[in-house]
Design a protein around this motif. Structure first.
Motif, PDB file in Angstrom:
ATOM      1  N   VAL A 187      26.441 -16.709  -2.898  1.00  0.00           N
ATOM      2  CA  VAL A 187      25.212 -17.276  -3.373  1.00  0.00           C
ATOM      3  C   VAL A 187      24.353 -15.969  -2.753  1.00  0.00           C
ATOM      4  O   VAL A 187      24.124 -15.365  -1.831  1.00  0.00           O
ATOM      5  N   THR A 188      23.554 -15.452  -3.831  1.00  0.00           N
ATOM      6  CA  THR A 188      22.613 -14.370  -3.692  1.00  0.00           C
ATOM      7  C   THR A 188      21.251 -14.782  -4.221  1.00  0.00           C
ATOM      8  O   THR A 188      20.927 -15.755  -4.890  1.00  0.00           O
ATOM      9  N   LEU A 189      20.373 -13.980  -4.084  1.00  0.00           N
ATOM     10  CA  LEU A 189      18.886 -14.121  -4.614  1.00  0.00           C
ATOM     11  C   LEU A 189      18.868 -13.278  -5.636  1.00  0.00           C
ATOM     12  O   LEU A 189      18.776 -11.796  -6.095  1.00  0.00           O
ATOM     13  N   GLU A 190      18.798 -13.677  -6.855  1.00  0.00           N
ATOM     14  CA  GLU A 190      19.077 -13.169  -8.330  1.00  0.00           C
ATOM     15  C   GLU A 190      17.595 -12.424  -8.690  1.00  0.00           C
ATOM     16  O   GLU A 190      17.738 -11.540  -9.324  1.00  0.00           O
ATOM     17  N   ASP A 191      16.538 -12.932  -8.193  1.00  0.00           N
ATOM     18  CA  ASP A 191      15.440 -12.333  -8.408  1.00  0.00           C
ATOM     19  C   ASP A 191      14.880 -11.055  -7.829  1.00  0.00           C
ATOM     20  O   ASP A 191      14.737 -10.926  -6.656  1.00  0.00           O
ATOM     21  N   ASP A 192      15.124 -10.008  -8.629  1.00  0.00           N
ATOM     22  CA  ASP A 192      15.127  -8.516  -8.144  1.00  0.00           C
ATOM     23  C   ASP A 192      13.552  -8.350  -7.488  1.00  0.00           C
ATOM     24  O   ASP A 192      13.361  -7.520  -6.486  1.00  0.00           O
ATOM     25  N   SER A 193      12.678  -8.827  -7.690  1.00  0.00           N
ATOM     26  CA  SER A 193      11.307  -8.815  -7.315  1.00  0.00           C
ATOM     27  C   SER A 193      11.268  -9.113  -6.197  1.00  0.00           C
ATOM     28  O   SER A 193      10.126  -8.722  -5.522  1.00  0.00           O
ATOM     29  N   TRP A 195      13.302  -8.570  -3.800  1.00  0.00           N
ATOM     30  CA  TRP A 195      13.826  -7.351  -3.137  1.00  0.00           C
ATOM     31  C   TRP A 195      12.738  -6.028  -2.781  1.00  0.00           C
ATOM     32  O   TRP A 195      13.237  -5.167  -2.204  1.00  0.00           O
ATOM     33  N   GLN A 196      11.883  -6.295  -3.690  1.00  0.00           N
ATOM     34  CA  GLN A 196      10.992  -4.892  -3.740  1.00  0.00           C
ATOM     35  C   GLN A 196       9.610  -5.096  -2.964  1.00  0.00           C
ATOM     36  O   GLN A 196       9.276  -5.967  -2.888  1.00  0.00           O
ATOM     37  N   ALA A 197       9.801  -3.545  -2.201  1.00  0.00           N
ATOM     38  CA  ALA A 197       8.576  -3.755  -1.187  1.00  0.00           C
ATOM     39  C   ALA A 197       7.241  -3.386  -2.044  1.00  0.00           C
ATOM     40  O   ALA A 197       7.514  -2.859  -3.005  1.00  0.00           O
ATOM     41  N   PRO A 198       6.206  -4.225  -1.530  1.00  0.00           N
ATOM     42  CA  PRO A 198       4.982  -4.298  -2.235  1.00  0.00           C
ATOM     43  C   PRO A 198       4.324  -3.027  -2.142  1.00  0.00           C
ATOM     44  O   PRO A 198       4.594  -2.005  -1.264  1.00  0.00           O
ATOM     45  N   ALA A 199       3.089  -2.589  -3.080  1.00  0.00           N
ATOM     46  CA  ALA A 199       2.460  -1.322  -2.959  1.00  0.00           C
ATOM     47  C   ALA A 199       1.927  -1.074  -1.801  1.00  0.00           C
ATOM     48  O   ALA A 199       1.768   0.115  -1.199  1.00  0.00           O
ATOM     49  N   HIS A 200       1.518  -2.055  -0.659  1.00  0.00           N
ATOM     50  CA  HIS A 200       0.839  -1.695   0.463  1.00  0.00           C
ATOM     51  C   HIS A 200       1.784  -1.088   1.330  1.00  0.00           C
ATOM     52  O   HIS A 200       1.308  -0.733   2.673  1.00  0.00           O
ATOM     53  N   CYS A 201       3.285  -1.075   1.048  1.00  0.00           N
ATOM     54  CA  CYS A 201       4.151  -0.487   2.009  1.00  0.00           C
ATOM     55  C   CYS A 201       4.219   0.974   1.688  1.00  0.00           C
ATOM     56  O   CYS A 201       4.856   1.695   2.351  1.00  0.00           O
ATOM     57  N   PHE A 202       3.623   1.502   0.628  1.00  0.00           N
ATOM     58  CA  PHE A 202       3.347   3.101   0.292  1.00  0.00           C
ATOM     59  C   PHE A 202       2.220   3.513   0.333  1.00  0.00           C
ATOM     60  O   PHE A 202       1.511   3.789  -1.251  1.00  0.00           O
ATOM     61  N   PRO A 203       1.532   3.638   1.358  1.00  0.00           N
ATOM     62  CA  PRO A 203       0.038   4.432   1.166  1.00  0.00           C
ATOM     63  C   PRO A 203       0.069   5.605   0.924  1.00  0.00           C
ATOM     64  O   PRO A 203       1.016   6.327   1.153  1.00  0.00           O
ATOM     65  N   ALA A 204      -0.830   6.026   0.059  1.00  0.00           N
ATOM     66  CA  ALA A 204      -0.996   7.225  -0.791  1.00  0.00           C
ATOM     67  C   ALA A 204      -1.833   8.520   0.108  1.00  0.00           C
ATOM     68  O   ALA A 204      -1.670   9.631  -0.308  1.00  0.00           O
ATOM     69  N   ALA A 205      -2.223   7.919   1.121  1.00  0.00           N
ATOM     70  CA  ALA A 205      -3.401   8.941   1.693  1.00  0.00           C
ATOM     71  C   ALA A 205      -2.258  10.056   2.535  1.00  0.00           C
ATOM     72  O   ALA A 205      -1.527   9.668   3.513  1.00  0.00           O
ATOM     73  N   ALA A 206      -2.638  11.271   2.189  1.00  0.00           N
ATOM     74  CA  ALA A 206      -1.794  12.240   2.803  1.00  0.00           C
ATOM     75  C   ALA A 206      -2.217  12.322   4.323  1.00  0.00           C
ATOM     76  O   ALA A 206      -1.523  12.917   5.217  1.00  0.00           O
ATOM     77  N   ALA A 207      -3.376  11.887   4.701  1.00  0.00           N
ATOM     78  CA  ALA A 207      -3.888  12.022   5.952  1.00  0.00           C
ATOM     79  C   ALA A 207      -3.006  11.043   7.072  1.00  0.00           C
ATOM     80  O   ALA A 207      -2.931  11.315   8.151  1.00  0.00           O
ATOM     81  N   ASP A 208      -2.260  10.174   6.246  1.00  0.00           N
ATOM     82  CA  ASP A 208      -1.422   9.175   7.105  1.00  0.00           C
ATOM     83  C   ASP A 208      -0.260   9.847   7.493  1.00  0.00           C
ATOM     84  O   ASP A 208       0.397   9.178   8.398  1.00  0.00           O
ATOM     85  N   GLU A 209       0.158  10.814   6.856  1.00  0.00           N
ATOM     86  CA  GLU A 209       1.459  11.266   7.036  1.00  0.00           C
ATOM     87  C   GLU A 209       1.790  11.838   8.313  1.00  0.00           C
ATOM     88  O   GLU A 209       2.865  11.509   8.887  1.00  0.00           O
ATOM     89  N   ASP A 210       1.060  12.484   9.168  1.00  0.00           N
ATOM     90  CA  ASP A 210       1.278  12.990  10.342  1.00  0.00           C
ATOM     91  C   ASP A 210       1.609  11.811  11.492  1.00  0.00           C
ATOM     92  O   ASP A 210       1.960  11.939  12.213  1.00  0.00           O
ATOM     93  N   GLU A 211       0.578  10.831  11.216  1.00  0.00           N
ATOM     94  CA  GLU A 211       0.493   9.865  12.065  1.00  0.00           C
ATOM     95  C   GLU A 211       1.926   8.750  11.882  1.00  0.00           C
ATOM     96  O   GLU A 211       2.383   8.326  12.974  1.00  0.00           O
TER      97      GLU A 211
END
Length: 252
Positions: A187-193, A195-211
């Motif tokens: 038995v598996t979870l067929e809905d691939d959505s 399994w996908q991390a949402p947009a707020h897992c990928f902050p675009a601000a470069a200032a956050d990279e060092d932190e």
């Protein structure tokens, strides 16, 4: 005086009796072979119950939780859907693990990313790896189990009758115990959505990279220090680390 001549049939019976006696003696003295832990199926769904009531160091979240574990080795991924006691059913905590070493912990409001370079737990993490000690047969919850210790880090219970996992106890400072309430092979979870991390897992601000880099370094150091007591045990160490993740974001 002529030597005694034994009838051939009697000689045969005496020979068979002696052979049977020797076999019984040898069998009685021999120890039965130790059972081997079963490999995990490549795909399964398990419902897990975790009680952290007596282990405040294990989590900053509610201590009672139920997790739906979707293990999918065929696609090199693993997902825990974690629901806390009386929490909103439509907003579980997601723990999504990928074989590239990336793990996402997220819900509708927050997200945390961690790196575990060894990837997803292998199906043979217990059956094929080293550092496994058979502890014997114990009963837990009325179920007769074969029990193994892995590297002094986790104790694993497997049902004797079926080979299904029943529970596992972590021997680190958290003392986490997880109980398998149901186990469905294939038995598996067929809905691939899911399994996908949402947009707020990928902050675009470069200032956050060092932190983020500093946080990653702190996390790596924390992971290393947590396993100093088994440092130097190469075979199976990564599996023990990964099984710790099956507690489902215990420190989240």
């Amino acid at each position: 005086m002529a030597p005694t001549r034994w009838p051939p049939l009697l000689l045969l019976l005496l020979f068979l009796l002696a052979a049977a006696t020797a076999t019984a003696t040898a069998t009685g003295n021999a120890l039965p072979p130790e059972p081997k832990p079963a490999r995990w199926p490549d795909v399964f769904h398990a419902r897990l119950f975790t009680n952290l009531t007596n282990h405040s160091a294990a989590s900053t979240g509610p201590p009672l939780r139920v997790a739906d574990l979707y293990y999918d080795w065929s696609r090199r991924r693993n997902l825990n859907l974690i629901r806390y006691q009386l929490a909103a059913a439509d907003d579980p905590l997601y723990d999504v693990e990928w074989d590239n070493g990336t793990t996402f912990y997220f819900d509708s409001r927050s997200c945390r990313t961690e790196r575990f370079p060894v990837g997803v737990l292998r199906p043979g993490w217990l059956a094929d790896g080293g550092g496994v000690v058979y502890l014997g047969r114990w009963r837990t919850g009325g179920i007769e189990c074969d029990v193994w210790d892995k590297l002094g880090f986790v104790v694993y219970y497997q049902e004797v009758a079926t080979g299904r996992p029943v529970r596992w106890n972590f021997l680190d400072k958290t003392g986490i115990q997880q109980f398998v309430m149901s186990f469905e092979v294939g038995v598996t979870l067929e809905d691939d959505s899911q399994w996908q991390a949402p947009a707020h897992c990928f902050p675009a601000a470069a200032a956050d990279e060092d932190e983020e880099e500093e946080e990653d370094e702190e996390q790596d150091e924390m992971i290393k220090s947590s396993y100093d007591h088994i440092e130097g045990v190469d075979d199976g160490l990564d599996a023990a680390r990964l099984l710790r993740m099956l507690a489902g974001a215990a420190a989240f």
